[in-house]
Scaffold this motif. Structure first.
Motif, short mmCIF file in Angstrom:
data_model
loop_
_atom_site.label_atom_id
_atom_site.label_comp_id
_atom_site.label_asym_id
_atom_site.label_seq_id
_atom_site.Cartn_x
_atom_site.Cartn_y
_atom_site.Cartn_z
N THR A 129 0.78 -1.29 0.03
CA THR A 129 -0.02 0.10 -0.15
C THR A 129 0.88 1.27 0.15
N PHE A 130 1.93 1.05 0.71
CA PHE A 130 2.78 2.22 0.88
C PHE A 130 3.40 2.79 -0.63
N LEU A 131 3.84 1.80 -1.33
CA LEU A 131 4.18 1.93 -2.48
C LEU A 131 3.41 2.32 -3.61
N LYS A 132 1.98 2.05 -3.50
CA LYS A 132 1.03 2.28 -4.45
C LYS A 132 0.39 3.80 -4.04
N TYR A 133 0.31 3.96 -2.90
CA TYR A 133 -0.37 5.27 -2.39
C TYR A 133 0.74 6.52 -2.31
N LEU A 134 1.90 5.93 -1.92
CA LEU A 134 2.71 7.17 -2.11
C LEU A 134 2.40 8.46 -0.87
N PRO A 135 2.28 8.07 0.09
CA PRO A 135 1.91 8.94 0.97
C PRO A 135 2.79 10.18 1.34
N ASN A 136 2.69 11.02 2.08
CA ASN A 136 3.56 12.06 2.48
C ASN A 136 3.85 12.17 3.91
N ILE A 137 3.36 11.42 4.41
CA ILE A 137 3.48 11.25 5.91
C ILE A 137 2.72 10.05 6.42
N VAL A 138 3.33 8.98 7.44
CA VAL A 138 2.85 7.89 8.02
C VAL A 138 2.64 8.17 9.37
N LEU A 139 1.22 7.78 9.76
CA LEU A 139 0.96 7.32 11.29
C LEU A 139 1.07 5.97 11.31
N LEU A 140 1.79 5.61 12.38
CA LEU A 140 2.28 4.26 12.49
C LEU A 140 1.96 3.69 14.02
N ASP A 141 1.28 2.53 14.23
CA ASP A 141 1.14 1.96 15.59
C ASP A 141 1.90 0.70 15.69
N LEU A 142 2.94 0.79 16.27
CA LEU A 142 4.03 -0.54 16.23
C LEU A 142 3.11 -1.81 16.70
N LEU A 143 2.18 -1.57 17.25
CA LEU A 143 1.20 -2.85 17.73
C LEU A 143 0.08 -3.36 16.82
N THR A 144 0.27 -2.88 15.79
CA THR A 144 -0.71 -3.36 14.81
C THR A 144 -0.55 -4.91 14.37
N LYS A 145 -1.73 -5.60 14.35
CA LYS A 145 -1.63 -6.79 14.24
C LYS A 145 -0.98 -7.57 12.78
N ASN A 146 -0.27 -8.44 12.80
CA ASN A 146 0.26 -9.07 11.69
C ASN A 146 1.38 -8.31 11.16
N PHE A 147 2.13 -7.55 12.24
CA PHE A 147 3.10 -6.50 11.67
C PHE A 147 3.90 -6.29 12.54
N ASP A 148 5.43 -6.11 11.90
CA ASP A 148 6.29 -5.59 13.09
C ASP A 148 6.80 -4.10 12.31
N GLY A 149 6.26 -3.64 13.54
CA GLY A 149 6.40 -2.09 13.12
C GLY A 149 7.80 -1.33 12.90
N ILE A 150 8.71 -2.02 13.69
CA ILE A 150 10.24 -1.35 13.62
C ILE A 150 10.90 -1.87 12.32
N ASP A 151 10.52 -3.14 11.75
CA ASP A 151 11.07 -3.63 10.71
C ASP A 151 10.20 -2.72 9.50
N PHE A 152 9.27 -2.50 9.54
CA PHE A 152 8.48 -1.52 8.52
C PHE A 152 8.86 -0.10 8.73
N LEU A 153 9.46 0.48 10.02
CA LEU A 153 9.93 1.57 9.83
C LEU A 153 11.35 1.54 9.09
N LYS A 154 12.18 0.47 9.38
CA LYS A 154 13.54 0.49 8.56
C LYS A 154 13.32 0.50 7.21
N TRP A 155 12.40 -0.31 7.02
CA TRP A 155 11.99 -0.45 5.40
C TRP A 155 11.64 0.88 4.61
N VAL A 156 10.57 1.63 5.33
CA VAL A 156 10.54 2.94 4.85
C VAL A 156 11.76 3.75 4.55
N ARG A 157 12.58 3.78 5.85
CA ARG A 157 13.76 4.67 5.65
C ARG A 157 14.59 4.53 4.22
#
Length: 228
Positions: A44-72
């Motif tokens: 979704t990030f790649l398709k939507y191309l957001p200008n800012i992300v609001l991220l809950d690290l505790l979202t289900k089926n999700f490693d928030g820290i891993d995603f944060l590293k990936w976005v960077r």
């Protein structure tokens, strides 16, 4: 509000909280997209191309820290952590890997919106000063003549760099070889138009195949830098 910072991606499985945030953001002129399941976050990030992300690290089926590293590795856009996780360790870790802000739930949504505006305004000023262009996994620093591709620095000869920068600044438009020569090499350039073909071939070798953008050839017309 600057249109360059109009799209917010919310990754959080707290439906009620999302509705409140979305309502306030839309009233402030932002567009929003919500992800309740972390499995779709990257696509979704790649398709939507957001200008800012609001991220809950505790979202289900999700490693928030891993995603944060990936976005960077893809982008330097602002990321605000919104979470019930009050762990100092996790807060420091989030900042270390690229978070711009960290807000504990419950919070006042008006304060969140104010922080979003402040961060996007600051980043807009910084980006204008640095003159940086970014799309997907590709970032160009016009001042430093530096290209970052998938998190790694790529050295380009000056004309390849200038051609790529011109394409990115003018996406999804067809340009003749002569127009590209005029814009990149200058109107007084006396070389052959095949110079354009050679430089485009070299750019393709470095950045393609790529599912998000590519240089398309139009027979007897020219080239287009196509961004999905």
């Amino acid at each position: 509000m600057d249109k360059a910072f109009g799209k917010v991606l919310i990754i959080d499985d707290d439906i009620y909280n999302n509705e409140i945030i979305e309502s306030h953001l839309k009233l402030s002129g932002y567009k929003t997209k919500i992800i309740l399941n972390g499995e779709k976050a990257k696509s979704t990030f790649l398709k939507y191309l957001p200008n800012i992300v609001l991220l809950d690290l505790l979202t289900k089926n999700f490693d928030g820290i891993d995603f944060l590293k990936w976005v960077r590795k893809q982008s330097n856009i602002p990321i605000i952590i919104i979470t019930k996780n009050a762990s100092l360790f996790d807060k420091i870790l989030a900042f270390d890997v690229g978070a711009d802000d960290y807000i504990l739930k419950p919070f006042e949504v008006k304060e969140l919106v104010a922080r979003i505006k402040a961060i996007t305004r600051r980043c807009s000023i910084e980006n204008n000063e640095k003159d940086i262009i970014s799309i997907y996994d590709l970032s160009i620093d016009l001042d430093k003549y530096e290209v970052i591709f998938k998190g790694s620095s790529i050295n380009l000869p000056p004309k390849e760099f200038e051609l790529l920068a011109f394409f990115i600044n003018n996406p999804n438009k067809i340009f003749t070889r002569q127009k590209l020569l005029d814009e990149v090499w200058g109107y007084d350039y006396e070389g052959d138009s095949r110079t354009v073909d050679v430089h485009i071939k070299r750019l393709r070798e470095k950045f393609e195949p790529n599912e998000n953008y590519k240089i398309v050839t139009f027979w007897r017309k020219g080239y287009k830098f196509e961004i999905k």
